[in-house]
Design an enzyme around this catalytic site. Structure first.
Site: not given
Ligand code: ADP
Ligand code: ADP
Ligand code: ZN
Length: 213
Positions: A13, A88, A127, A160, A171
């Site tokens: 994302k 979420r 990541r 992270r 998660r």
């Molecule tokens: P990821 O990229 O791994 O999906 P995020 O960066 O979006 O994770 O979120 C990291 C953490 O921040 C989540 O595990 C949660 O604790 C909190 N968080 C982020 N967005 C939300 C949301 N919309 N509602 C509740 N908690 C959230």
């Molecule tokens: P999210 O915001 O959904 O948690 P991220 O964009 O941070 O996801 O991506 C999670 C991890 O996977 C990062 O290390 C990123 O570089 C890698 N990644 C993202 N898209 C791809 C893809 N299409 N193929 C392989 N690795 C990816």
């Protein structure tokens, strides 16, 4: 254009949102990025947020909704926005719809990125992120040119704290229980487009662009 990027942690994302934001000139609104920024400030709220995040638990809806409403009311979000990591929960989605309806607006599209659980674990455990600009790297698929240094801004690249095996499992479970029902919620409004997130970043991006256009 008011868009939502939906998908499990690690779906890509953040990676896609940064590219979409540039191409379509939309503000990228990531609740995760906003919470990490507040956590870094070391304030009382920041400490509470850090507690939820390190456990892989959701931040309570009322806190999240207040933060997003505030962000959406700023000028740059008037022309449209791209939400990443929000909503979420069903309560968040309903609160968002209500807030938008009050301004005569609605969600125009939900891009649902799909990846399987094994790939999520692989991606998140490898990541790395830039603490300064939030750029996402990956030890396997997309390493920074110089380890620990952001290609884009020269910031420090770290792992992270919540990208560890135990928290990743939490998660994923939280996603399955609380967030995946949103696909159905938005499907009834006819705005969901599913995209295979297992393909390389550029392939996924092409498909997203086609869907947005
Ligand atoms: P990821 O990229 O791994 O999906 P995020 O960066 O979006 O994770 O979120 C990291 C953490 O921040 C989540 O595990 C949660 O604790 C909190 N968080 C982020 N967005 C939300 C949301 N919309 N509602 C509740 N908690 C959230
Ligand atoms: P999210 O915001 O959904 O948690 P991220 O964009 O941070 O996801 O991506 C999670 C991890 O996977 C990062 O290390 C990123 O570089 C890698 N990644 C993202 N898209 C791809 C893809 N299409 N193929 C392989 N690795 C990816
Ligand atoms: Zn950076």
């Amino acid at each position: 254009m008011n868009l939502i990027l939906l998908g499990p942690p690690g779906a890509g994302k953040g990676t896609q949102a940064k590219k979409i934001a540039v191409k379509f000139d939309l503000p990228h609104i990531s609740t995760g990025d906003m919470f990490r920024e507040t956590a870094q400030s070391g304030s009382e709220l920041g400490k509470q947020l850090q507690g939820y995040m390190s456990a892989g638990k959701l931040v309570p809806d009322d806190v999240v909704i207040a933060v997003v409403r505030q962000r959406l009311s700023s000028d740059d979000a008037k022309k449209g926005f791209l939400l990443d990591g929000f909503p979420r929960t069903l309560a968040q989605a309903q609160a968002l719809d209500k807030a938008l309806a009050g301004d005569g607006k609605k969600i125009d599209g939900v891009i649902s990125l799909t990846v399987d659980a094994d790939e999520v674990v692989r991606r998140l455990s490898s990541r790395r992120v830039c603490v300064a600009c939030g750029a996402s790297y990956n030890l396997i698929s997309n390493p920074a040119k110089k380890e620990d240094v952001c290609d884009a801004c020269g910031g420090k690249v770290i792992q992270r704290a919540d990208d560890n095996a135990a928290t990743i499992r939490n998660r994923l479970e939280v996603y399955r229980e609380q967030t995946s029902p949103l696909i159905e919620y938005y499907s009834s409004a006819g705005v969901v487009r599913e995209i295979d997130g297992m393909q390389p970043v550029e392939e996924v991006f092409k498909k997203i662009c086609a869907v947005i256009k």
